[in-house]
Design an enzyme around this catalytic site. Structure first.
Site, mmCIF file in Angstrom:
data_model
loop_
_atom_site.group_PDB
_atom_site.id
_atom_site.type_symbol
_atom_site.label_atom_id
_atom_site.label_comp_id
_atom_site.label_asym_id
_atom_site.label_seq_id
_atom_site.Cartn_x
_atom_site.Cartn_y
_atom_site.Cartn_z
ATOM 1 N N LYS A 37 9.696 -45.815 18.593
ATOM 2 C CA LYS A 37 9.632 -46.634 17.380
ATOM 3 C C LYS A 37 8.165 -46.751 16.970
ATOM 4 C CE LYS A 37 11.159 -51.204 15.648
ATOM 5 N NZ LYS A 37 11.851 -52.459 16.001
ATOM 6 N N SER A 80 16.977 -56.669 16.825
ATOM 7 C CA SER A 80 16.519 -55.405 16.253
ATOM 8 C C SER A 80 16.825 -54.158 17.082
ATOM 9 C CB SER A 80 15.006 -55.457 15.998
ATOM 10 O OG SER A 80 14.745 -56.188 14.838
ATOM 11 N N SER A 113 15.677 -54.057 13.033
ATOM 12 C CA SER A 113 14.583 -53.263 12.485
ATOM 13 C C SER A 113 14.441 -51.869 13.112
ATOM 14 C CB SER A 113 13.264 -54.012 12.698
ATOM 15 O OG SER A 113 12.956 -54.102 14.076
#
Lengths: 478, 118, 486
Positions: free
Chosen positions: C78, C177, C153
Site C-alpha cells: 500500500k 481499511s 482505504s
C-alpha cells in the site's frame, strides 16, 4: 499610587544529553545547518519518537533537588501550532501531567534575607529549531539542528516581587542545574534561557494584574533590564488611563525596551492532547531511589555545611557555593592551609575573584590554583608575610605562575619579626620626628598611625604589624 | 440548600466558551477552523464544509447520551503499557543531502520560507 | 508460462520445487498488472525494473541454497508505507513528488523474508475513506464489477489481490481499511493487534488506531506473511515486545470446544437481510466444525462510529500538520508570506475529505470543545473496550458481518459523509479497542462478495487465522476469481 510588581519565570534549560530527546541525532552546538537533524527531527512522514532515558533521569534529578513530587505517571502531549522552526506542526511537551511538580528553591537576596520561590512544575519537552534572517532578502532560512534537543521547562509561581529577586532566583536555578550536571548553563548558546511573566498591581491588592510574557531572555542582565522596563511601561500605561493587554513581548537589548510580538498573537489555541505516539511515562520508586543515591551535595546543603564547619557567614557560604567548582576550590584551599577558613574565604572571594573577573576566567582556568593560593595563605597564617604584602605576592603569582614561597624569597619579602630590628627602626623614626613625638606625648593619640606608617616605610612594609604595634606603643609612652 | 462542592460538569457548562454539541456551524466557524488548521478554502468549498461539518457534529453529538460518568478517557488502545526508554546514544550520521532531496526550496543547507516576522 | 497459481502458499511451493523462477513469476505478474491497470487503477507506482532485479537476486539466493519460505514471492505495498528510493504518495497530491529516503519497518521485514516488491498500491488519500474515491490518483475499481467501489482505504490492495494481479498485498486499517475492502472484493484481510506490527514508516493517519496488516487470497497466505512483518520495533514506542509465533503452525488446529460469540449489536436493522443470511450460513459451518455459538452483547458498540469520528480526526489534524510545504511535499507557487505558504500549500495539496477531517479534528481539540468532544469520545472508547473485554469472558472470538451491505456504486455516497462513515460501523470497534480483526469471503449477494468478520482478544492472531483457515478448508469462497480476471 504605590505599585507592586509580580513576576513568574519559565526557565528553559537544555538537558546535557548526547542525543536528542526523541531521536539519535547529536545535540552538539554549532554544527553546520541541518546536519544534526534526522528523519524524526525533520518530522518526516511515518517516523516516530522514542524517549531518551537520560533526559528522564535528568528531569528526576532536578525534581529531587527542589524537593518536588516526582510523578509516578506522567504524559507527553502535543502542543499544536504552525511555525517554520517547528517541523511537525506540534511540539511534544507535557501538559496536564508533568514529570516534576510542586517544588521550591530558597534564594538569598543581596541584603541577606531569604526568600522561598515556589516551583509549580518542571516538564520535559523538545526544543524547536532556529530561523535565520540574514543574507536572504525576503526569506528566512530554517536550521533544525536544535529541533528535538531535550529541554526541561521550569515554571515558577508568581512569587517574585522585583527584577532583582527574579535574577537571584534565575541564578539559583542556573547554579543548581550545573551542580546536577544536567545543563551546561551556557546562556550565549541558548542552553539556559527564560520567559518572564510580569504584571503590576496596587500595593496591598491580592488580585493579580494582567500580565505580559517577555520571551527568550538569555542573560541575567537582560532579565533585569527587561523586567524593569516592562514594569515601568505597565505602570505608566495604567496611570495614564490605559490597560495592560495579555500578550507576548520581545526584549530588544539594543533599544533596551520590550515590544509586542504580534505574529505570535494570532494563533494561540494550542489544542493540547496526549501524544498517541508515546505511552505514559512511568517512574517507579526504584528509579527514583537510584537517582536520589547519585545526587551530589546540593548548593544549599553545602552552604549550610560551610556555615557550620567553617564558621562562614550565610552570605559568604552562598557565594562560595555558587558553583560546584568554586566550592571545591575553596575546600581544597582550606584543607591545605589547615586553619583559618575565614581567611581562606576572604582570599577566594576577594583577590582571587577580582583577578578572575579582570581576566574573564572561570575558576577552573584560574592562573593561581588552590594549592598555590593555599601556599600563600599559609605564609600569612604563619606570619612569614603580612596580609598587605600578600596582595603584592598574589599579583606576582598571577603574573608569573610561581609559588608564593619563591616570590617571597626572590623579592625578600619575608616579614621582620626580630624584636631588635623593629626596635632599632622605631628608635630611628622617633629620633627623626621629635616634634611629633612631643605632640603625641602631650595627648595627640592620633599620631600613633603616623609612627606606624613611618616605621613600615623604613622597613619596606615588612615589619610584623602586631609586633610593631606592641613595641611602638611601649616606646612612645617612654 | 445544603452547600457542597460545585459539580465539575456544571462548572464546565457555565464556561463562556462552552457550546453544547449538535449546534450547527456558521461560515465564520469554518473560516476560523480553516485558519487554525492553515487551510485555504475556496468560495465554493466553504458552504460545503459548513454543511458537512454541521452534519458530522450533529452525528457525533450522539456521544452525549453515553453513560460515561466515572469512566476515564482512554488515550491508548493497549492499557497498562508504559513508555520504553532509549539509551542516550548518538546513532545518526549527517544525511542532509539525502533528506533535502524532497525539500521544495533549500539554500546553503537551510530550508527557505518567506521571511519570518517576529 | 500459464496464469500464475493464485496463492502465496502455492507460489512458494512452485518456487521451491523449481516449477518456475522468481523472475518468471515476477514478469508474469508485471504483465497482469499492466493489463489490469486501465480497468482497475489499483497501482500508483509499478517498480518493474527493481522487481525483476530483486527477483533475480531471489533466484540467485535460492540457487545458493539460501532461500526461505517466501524467497522470490512477489507482493505489493500500500502506498502508505515508505519505501526507500521509491515514490511514496499516500494517495495525495501533497506527496505527489515524495521519494522516501527510508523503508518502513514492515517493508524491510518482508524484504528480508525474500519477498519481491512489485510496486505501490492505490489508496484513499492518507487512508481517509471507505471507497477509494478520495485518492488523488483516481478511484480504484472493484474487479467484480468495475462500476462498484472496492472499499477503502486499502482499495488498491484488495482489488489487486481479488483480480489476482498480485499474490498478496500489505494494507493498513484505522477504522476498517483492511477488513472492509477485503469484504467488498472477496479476499482475506487481517488487521493484527495494535502494536503487533511496527508503525514506523507507515504514514500516520490516526496514531492510536492505525495498524498494518495484509490482504491475501487465503488465511494460510496471511499466516505465512504476517510473521515477517510482526514483532517489536525499537523505533516505534507503541510496538509491543511479545514473541511472534509461527502463525502457520496452528492453522489446522481443531475447533472443538471453541466458543464463538455473536454480537447482538452487529445484527441490527442496518444489516442487509441477504448479507445476514450469508453470515448465518458461515456460522453454521463453524457449528459443523465443532464450535459452540452464543450471543453476546456490546451495548456501547453502536457509538463506535461517532467515537471514531472524534478521535481519528483529532489525531489526524495533528499528524498532518507536518505537511507545510517547507521540508517535503507540495509547496504553492510564489507564496506572498509565511501564512500564505502554509494555507495555500495545504489547501492545494490536500483533497476534500482530508481537509474535512483535519477541520473536524481541529475543532474537537480547540479551546472550549476539547472536553465535550475529545475527552467524551475517549471515555466512550473506554466503555467500548470494556464491552469487548466482557464479551471475551464469555467466548473466544466474535464473528459477524464485516459490512452492512456489499459494494456500492462509485459516486453513490460521495455527497454525504455520514452515510459513507457508516460503512465502517462493524469494523471500527476493533480499532478503538486495539483488537485484531479479520474478514474472510463468505459468499455473494447479487454477484458481489461479502465478508465474515472475526474479532479476537489482543494477540489472538494465531487463533483467528486458525479459525479462518478451517473455514476456508470447508468452503471455496476465497478461491472465487472475478471472471474478467480469471
Amino acid at each position: 499610587m504605590e505599585w507592586e510588581t509580580v513576576i513568574g519565570l519559565e526557565i528553559h534549560a537544555q538537558l546535557a544529553t548526547r542525543s536528542k530527546i526523541f531521536s539519535g541525532s547529536a545535540t552538539a552546538y554549532g554544527a553546520e545547518p541541518n546536519t544534526q537533524a534526522n528523519l524524526v527531527d525533520l518530522g518526516y512522514p511515518g517516523v516516530l519518537p522514542v524517549l531518551n532515558g537520560e533526559a528522564v533521569r535528568m528531569a528526576v534529578r532536578f525534581g529531587l533537588a527542589i524537593g518536588a513530587r516526582i510523578a509516578p505517571h506522567s504524559v507527553f502531549a502535543r502542543k499544536n501550532y504552525f511555525y517554520p522552526d517547528l517541523p511537525k506542526g506540534y511540539q511534544i511537551s507535557q501538559y496536564e501531567l508533568p514529570v516534576v511538580a510542586e517544588g521550591s528553591l530558597d534564594v538569598v537576596l543581596d541584603d541577606g534575607t531569604r526568600k522561598r520561590v515556589g516551583i509549580t512544575r518542571a516538564h520535559l519537552e523538545e526544543d524547536a529549531g532556529k530561523s535565520l534572517h540574514e543574507g536572504m532578502p525576503g526569506m528566512s532560512g530554517i536550521d533544525l539542528n536544535r529541533a528535538g534537543t531535550p529541554l526541561i521547562e521550569i515554571v515558577s509561581e508568581p512569587d517574585m516581587r522585583s527584577a532583582k529577586e527574579a535574577v537571584a532566583y534565575m541564578k539559583k536555578v542556573h547554579t543548581l542545574v550545573r551542580y546536577l550536571e544536567i545543563c551546561d548553563g551556557n546562556m550565549q548558546e541558548g542552553s539556559f534561557r527564560c520567559d518572564a511573566n510580569v504584571s503590576v498591581r496596587p500595593k496591598g491588592s491580592d488580585k493579580f494584574g494582567t500580565r505580559a510574557e517577555i520571551k527568550n531572555l538569555n542573560s541575567f542582565r537582560f532579565v533585569e533590564k527587561a523586567i524593569n522596563y516592562e514594569v515601568e511601561r505597565q505602570i505608566e500605561l495604567i496611570e495614564s488611563g490605559g490597560k495592560v493587554v495579555q500578550e507576548t513581548r520581545l526584549y530588544d537589548p539594543d533599544k533596551g525596551e520590550t515590544r509586542s510580538m504580534r505574529s505570535k498573537e494570532e494563533a494561540n489555541d494550542y489544542r493540547y492532547f496526549p501524544d498517541p505516539d508515546l505511552l505514559p511515562l512511568v517512574i517507579d520508586d526504584a528509579f527514583v531511589a537510584t537517582v536520589k543515591a547519585s545526587l551530589p551535595e546540593l548548593p544549599d546543603e553545602k552552604a549550610a555545611r560551610f556555615v557550620r564547619d567553617y564558621g562562614l557567614s550565610e552570605y559568604d557560604a552562598g557565594v562560595l557555593t555558587a558553583s560546584r567548582e568554586l566550592g571545591a576550590f575553596y575546600e581544597e584551599v582550606v584543607r591545605r592551609v589547615g586553619r583559618d577558613p575565614k581567611l581562606c574565604a576572604n582570599w577566594v572571594m576577594g583577590d582571587l575573584a577580582a583577578f578572575l573577573n579582570k581576566d574573564n576566567l572561570e575558576i577552573e582556568k584560574s592562573k593561581v590554583d588552590a594549592e598555590a593560593l593555599a601556599g600563600l595563605v599559609t605564609r600569612i597564617v604563619d606570619a612569614t608575610i603580612s596580609g598587605k604584602i600578600a596582595k603584592d605576592v598574589f599579583e606576582a603569582m598571577w603574573a608569573t605562575g610561581e609559588s608564593a614561597d619563591a616570590i617571597i624569597e626572590q623579592k625578600g619579602l619575608r616579614q621582620i619579626t626580630d624584636t631588635g630590628a623593629i626596635e632599632t627602626a622605631i628608635d630611628e623614626v622617633m629620633a627623626k620626628n621629635p616634634g611629633q613625638l612631643a605632640d603625641y606625648r602631650s595627648g595627640k593619640d592620633k599620631l600613633f598611625g603616623f609612627f606606624v606608617g613611618q616605621v613600615m616605610k623604613a622597613t619596606g612594609g615588612k615589619a610584623n604589624p602586631a609586633q610593631l604595634n606592641d613595641l611602638l606603643r611601649k616606646k612612645l609612652s617612654g | 440548600m445544603i452547600p457542597g462542592p460545585a459539580k465539575a460538569g456544571f462548572r464546565r457548562f457555565c464556561r463562556a466558551s462552552y457550546r453544547p454539541p449538535n449546534m450547527s456551524l456558521t461560515r465564520a466557524d469554518i473560516e476560523n477552523i480553516a485558519r487554525l488548521a492553515r487551510l485555504e478554502l475556496t468560495e465554493t468549498e466553504i458552504p460545503v464544509y459548513v454543511d458537512s461539518l454541521s452534519k458530522i457534529f450533529a452525528f457525533v453529538g450522539e456521544l452525549d447520551r453515553a453513560p460515561t460518568a466515572g469512566t476515564d478517557p482512554m488515550a491508548h488502545p493497549m492499557p497498562g503499557l508504559a513508555q520504553r526508554l532509549r539509551v542516550d546514544e548518538v546513532t545518526e550520521a549527517n544525511r542532509r543531502e539525502t533528506y533535502q532531496h524532497n525539500a521544495p526550496k533549500v539554500e546553503a543547507g537551510l530550508y527557505l520560507v518567506p521571511k519570518v516576522i517576529e | 508460462m500459464s496464469a500464475p497459481a493464485p496463492t502465496v502458499a502455492s507460489l512458494a511451493r512452485g518456487l521451491a520445487e523449481g516449477q518456475f523462477s522468481s523472475v518468471e513469476l515476477t514478469r508474469a505478474y508485471l504483465e497482469r498488472i499492466a493489463a489490469a491497470q486501465p480497468s482497475l487503477n489499483a497501482f500508483i507506482t509499478v517498480t518493474g525494473e527493481a522487481a525483476l532485479k530483486a527477483a533475480a537476486e531471489a533466484d540467485a539466493a535460492r540457487a545458493a541454497g539460501r532461500a526461505g519460505r517466501l524467497t522470490g514471492v512477489p507482493i505489493a505495498h500500500k502506498d502508505i508505507f515508505c519505501t526507500e528510493g521509491v515514490l511514496t504518495t499516500c494517495g495525495s497530491k501533497m506527496l505527489g513528488n515524495f521519494v522516501s529516503p527510508y523503508d518502513a519497518t514492515i517493508v524491510s521485514g518482508l524484504r528480508a523474508a525474500g519477498t519481491v516488491m512489485l510496486g505501490k498500491l492505490n489508496m484513499d488519500e492518507f487512508a481517509m475513506g471507505s471507497s477509494n474515491e478520495t485518492s488523488y490518483f483516481g478511484p480504484v475499481r472493484n474487479p467484480w464489477d468495475t462500476q462498484m467501489v472496492p472499499g477503502g482505504s486499502s482499495g488498491g490492495s484488495a482489488a489487486s489481490v481479488a483480480a489476482r494481479i498480485v499474490p498478496a498485498a500489505t494494507a493498513t486499517d484505522t477504522g476498517g481499511s483492511i477488513r472492509q475492502p477485503a469484504a467488498l472484493c472477496g479476499v482475506t484481510g487481517i488487521k493484527p493487534t495494535y502494536g503487533r506490527c511496527s508503525r514506523y514508516g507507515m504514514i500516520a493517519f490516526a496514531s492510536s488506531l492505525d495498524q498494518a496488516g495484509l490482504i491475501t487470497v487465503s488465511a494460510e497466505d496471511a499466516a505465512l506473511l504476517l510473521g515477517p512483518m510482526s514483532g517489536f520495533d525499537p523505533r516505534d514506542s507503541t510496538s509491543v515486545d511479545s514473541p511472534v509465533p509461527d502463525y502457520t503452525a496452528t492453522l489446522g488446529d481443531s475447533l472443538q470446544g471453541l466458543t464463538i460469540g455473536l454480537v447482538r449489536e452487529f445484527f441490527d436493522k442496518g444489516l442487509d437481510a441477504a448479507c445476514e443470511q450469508r453470515i448465518r450460513d458461515a456460522i453454521a459451518v463453524y457449528e459443523k466444525l465443532g464450535a459452540k455459538v452464543r450471543e453476546v452483547s456490546c451495548p456501547n458498540l453502536p457509538l463506535s462510529v461517532p467515537t471514531y469520528y472524534v478521535v481519528a480526526p483529532a489525531e489526524c489534524s495533528s499528524n498532518l500538520a507536518r505537511f507545510d510545504g517547507v521540508r517535503f511535499g507540495h509547496r504553492c507557487d510564489s507564496p506572498k508570506n509565511l501564512l500564505d505558504l502554509y494555507c495555500r500549500s495545504r489547501g492545494e495539496g490536500f483533497g476534500a475529505e482530508v481537509k474535512r477531517r483535519i477541520m473536524t479534528g481541529t475543532y474537537v481539540l480547540s479551546a472550549g470543545y476539547y472536553d465535550a468532544y475529545y475527552l467524551k469520545a475517549q471515555r466512550v472508547r473506554q466503555l467500548i473496550s470494556a464491552d469487548f473485554a466482557r464479551a471475551f469472558k464469555e467466548c473466544d472470538l466474535l464473528v459477524g458481518p464485516t459490512t452492512p451491505t456489499p459494494a456500492f456504486r462509485i459516486g453513490a455516497k460521495c455527497d454525504d459523509p455520514i452515510t459513507m462513515y457508516l460503512n465502517d460501523i462493524y469494523t471500527i470497534g476493533a480499532n478503538l479497542a486495539g483488537l485484531p480483526g479479520m474478514s474472510i469471503p463468505c459468499g455473494f449477494v447479487d454477484g458481489l462478495p461479502i465478508g465474515l468478520q472475526i474479532v479476537g482478544p489482543h494477540f489472538s492472531e494465531a487463533r483467528m487465522l486458525n479459525v479462518a483457515h478451517r473455514y476456508q478448508q470447508e468452503t471455496d469462497w476465497h478461491l472465487k476469481t472475478p471472471s474478467a480476471f480469471a
